[in-house]
Design an enzyme around this catalytic site. Structure first.
Site, PDB file in Angstrom:
ATOM      1  N   ALA A 157      31.064  45.587  38.065  1.00 37.74           N
ATOM      2  CA  ALA A 157      30.985  46.634  39.092  1.00 37.74           C
ATOM      3  C   ALA A 157      32.151  47.607  38.962  1.00 37.74           C
ATOM      4  CB  ALA A 157      30.957  46.010  40.482  1.00 37.74           C
ATOM      5  N   ASP A 158      33.341  47.091  38.684  1.00 38.37           N
ATOM      6  CA  ASP A 158      34.498  47.954  38.451  1.00 38.37           C
ATOM      7  C   ASP A 158      34.248  48.909  37.293  1.00 38.37           C
ATOM      8  OD1 ASP A 158      36.383  47.152  40.399  1.00 38.37           O
ATOM      9  OD2 ASP A 158      36.975  45.415  39.221  1.00 38.37           O
ATOM     10  N   LEU A 159      33.798  48.356  36.178  1.00 38.74           N
ATOM     11  CA  LEU A 159      33.666  49.165  34.971  1.00 38.74           C
ATOM     12  C   LEU A 159      32.517  50.158  35.086  1.00 38.74           C
ATOM     13  CD1 LEU A 159      34.327  46.356  32.347  1.00 38.74           C
ATOM     14  CD2 LEU A 159      35.934  48.068  33.202  1.00 38.74           C
ATOM     15  N   GLY A 167      33.683  52.885  37.392  1.00 41.85           N
ATOM     16  CA  GLY A 167      34.640  53.719  36.673  1.00 41.85           C
ATOM     17  C   GLY A 167      33.951  54.682  35.719  1.00 41.85           C
TER      18      GLY A 167
END
Length: 414
Positions: A187-189, A192
Site C-alpha cells: 500500500a505504501d509503494l 507512492g
C-alpha cells in the site's frame, strides 16, 4: 550475534556510478514526509531528475531512520531503500523562526509533498490553502491513509491498516490459513507511485496553463484500486473470491507446482499457451481434447488437470522443466527467495541491483526499473545523512547566512 549483513554480500553487488536523469531537472520538490509512501514518491521524482529536498526534524529525522535492525554502518536499510538522489535539511517548521524559513522554501518550490492527516496539516500550516497562498503555482501533494475528506480523513494509517481495508489481505494466503499481509509494504509503494504519477500529470498541466494543483492520495484507495479485477468481478458476477494460495481462482491453470526438487510457477494464461505446454511435455493430445478447449472448460476440470500436471512435473527437477518451458515459450519460473533475487544475474546485468560508494560506506540500492533513451536513475547521490545539505539549501533557496544557520542550530530550529 551480529545483525549486520555479512560484508561479502555487499561485495558481490555490482557498483554503479551514472549521472542523473534530466527529465525533471528544473523541478524543485520539498519532501516533508516520513516512513515509506511519501519518501518513495519523492524518490521517484528525484530519480527522474527533480531536485528533492527532504525536510526532517532536527536531531531525529525521518521515523524510518530508526527502523531496524538490520542496520548497515548504523543506518536503516529501510531508509536507504526510499531516499536516494535527495538532499536532506533539518528544520523545525513548527517554531516561528523555522516556519519563516519554510515559507521562503515554499516560494522556491514547484511541489510540496506531505503525509499528515488534514487536521495536522492545518494546525502546522502545511495545508494546500495556506501554502498555495504563498505560491499560487504550487503543486501540493497530500498522501494520507484515507484522503482529505470523509469520516475517516483524520484517522492514522499504516500500510498494514490499508491492506486490511482494501481486501487484499483477505485474499492472500492459503485457503485454510488466516489472512496474510503482502510480503512488502504494497500500500505504501502503490500510493507512492500514484503520488509521483499524479505530480507528473499536474506538472504537465501547469506547463500548459500555469495552474497549480491540490493532489489528494489515499493509501486505502490506491491499495483498493489494485484489487479492481477482484472487486469488479464480484460486483458484476456476484462470485465472492476466496483465498486460493499460489493459485488463481479465474485462470486455469495458473499456480505453483512442485517438481522433483523445487517448486515452480506455471501460468497457462490462454489457449495458445495451453497448447504449447502440452507440446513441451510431449503430450500434445491433451491440448487437442475439445473438453479442455477454453479456460471455462478447463476450470470445470481444474481438479483433475491439476493432479495430472502435478504428477507429471514431479518426475523431473526444476531446472529440467524451466529449460524446456523457456525453449517452448511457456510462462514459468522459479520461486526465488530474497537471496536469489539479490543475486539474480539477469537483474544485475541490467544494472537493476547495485551498490554505490558513499562517505558512510558502500550502500546497496534497487533500481528505478524504467529507462529513458537507454538511461535509468543516476547513482551519484546516495541517500543523504540527516541534515547533510542544510547549509547549502538554506543559503541558496532561503538566502539565510551561514552564521545565522549556526545560531539557529544552537536553538534547535535547524
Amino acid at each position: 550475534m551480529s545483525l549486520e549483513p555479512p560484508p561479502a554480500l555487499i561485495d558481490t553487488v555490482p557498483r554503479k556510478n551514472t549521472p542523473s536523469l534530466d527529465l525533471l531537472k528544473d523541478i524543485r520538490v520539498l519532501d516533508l514526509t516520513s516512513s515509506i509512501a511519501g519518501p518513495y514518491a519523492a524518490q521517484l521524482l528525484a530519480d527522474m531528475g527533480a531536485t528533492v529536498v527532504k525536510v526532517e526534524p532536527p536531531g531525529k529525522g525521518d521515523d524510518v531512520r530508526a527502523w531496524g535492525p538490520p542496520f548497515l554502518n548504523g543506518e536503516s536499510l529501510w531508509y536507504l531503500s526510499v531516499n536516494r538522489n535527495k538532499h536532506s535539511i533539518t528544520l523545525d517548521h513548527a517554531q516561528p523562526e523555522g516556519y519563516a524559513i519554510f515559507q521562503k522554501l515554499v516560494a522556491q518550490a514547484d511541489v510540496v509533498i506531505v503525509n499528515l492527516v488534514p487536521r495536522i496539516q492545518r494546525k502546522l500550516r502545511l495545508d494546500v490553502q495556506t501554502l498555495s497562498a504563498l505560491n499560487p503555482d504550487l503543486i501540493h501533494v497530500s498522501l494520507t491513509g484515507f484522503g482529505c475528506d470523509g469520516e475517516r480523513a483524520d484517522l492514522p494509517c499504516y500500510d498494514l491498516v490499508a491492506e486490511g481495508y482494501s481486501g487484499v489481505m483477505e485474499l492472500t494466503g492459503e485457503p485454510d490459513s488466516p489472512p496474510q499481509k503482502i510480503g512488502t509494504p504494497a500500500a505504501d509503494l502503490l500510493a507512492g507511485q500514484d503520488a509521483a504519477l499524479a505530480t507528473l500529470a499536474a506538472l504537465h498541466r501547469r506547463g500548459r496553463d500555469g495552474a497549480g494543483c491540490a493532489i489528494d492520495i489515499s493509501m486505502v484507495e490506491s491499495m483498493t484500486r489494485f484489487m479492481s479485477p477482484r472487486i469488479l468481478s464480484y460486483l458484476g458476477g456476484g462470485d465472492l473470491p476466496r483465498r486460493s494460495g499460489g493459485r488463481d481462482s479465474v485462470i486455469a491453470i495458473y499456480q505453483v507446482f512442485d517438481t522433483a526438487d523445487k517448486p515452480i510457477t506455471l501460468a497457462l494464461g490462454n489457449d495458445a499457451v495451453w497448447g504449447r505446454f502440452w507440446k513441451a511435455v510431449g503430450q500434445p493430445q491433451v491440448a487437442q481434447n475439445a473438453a479442455f478447449a477454453t479456460n471455462a472448460l478447463r476450470r470445470a476440470h481444474r481438479a483433475a488437470l491439476v493432479r495430472q500436471i502435478a504428477d507429471l512435473l514431479a518426475t523431473r527437477p526444476r531446472a529440467h522443466w524451466l529449460a524446456i518451458f523457456a525453449r517452448e515459450r511457456v510462462p514459468a519460473g522459479p520461486i526465488q527467495d530474497v537471496h536469489e533475487v539479490a543475486n539474480d544475474p539477469a537483474l544485475s546485468a541490467r544494472g537493476f541491483i547495485y551498490a554505490v560508494e558513499s562517505e558512510r560506506g558502500v550502500l546497496p540500492q534497487m533500481g528505478l526499473g524504467i529507462r529513458f533513451d537507454g538511461m535509468s536513475e543516476g547513482s551519484t547521490r546516495p541517500p543523504p545523512a540527516l541534515g547533510a545539505d542544510t547549509v547549502k539549501i538554506l543559503t541558496q533557496w532561503a538566502d539565510v547566512a551561514p552564521a545565522h544557520i549556526e545560531a539557529l542550530r544552537a536553538r534547535q530550529v535547524v
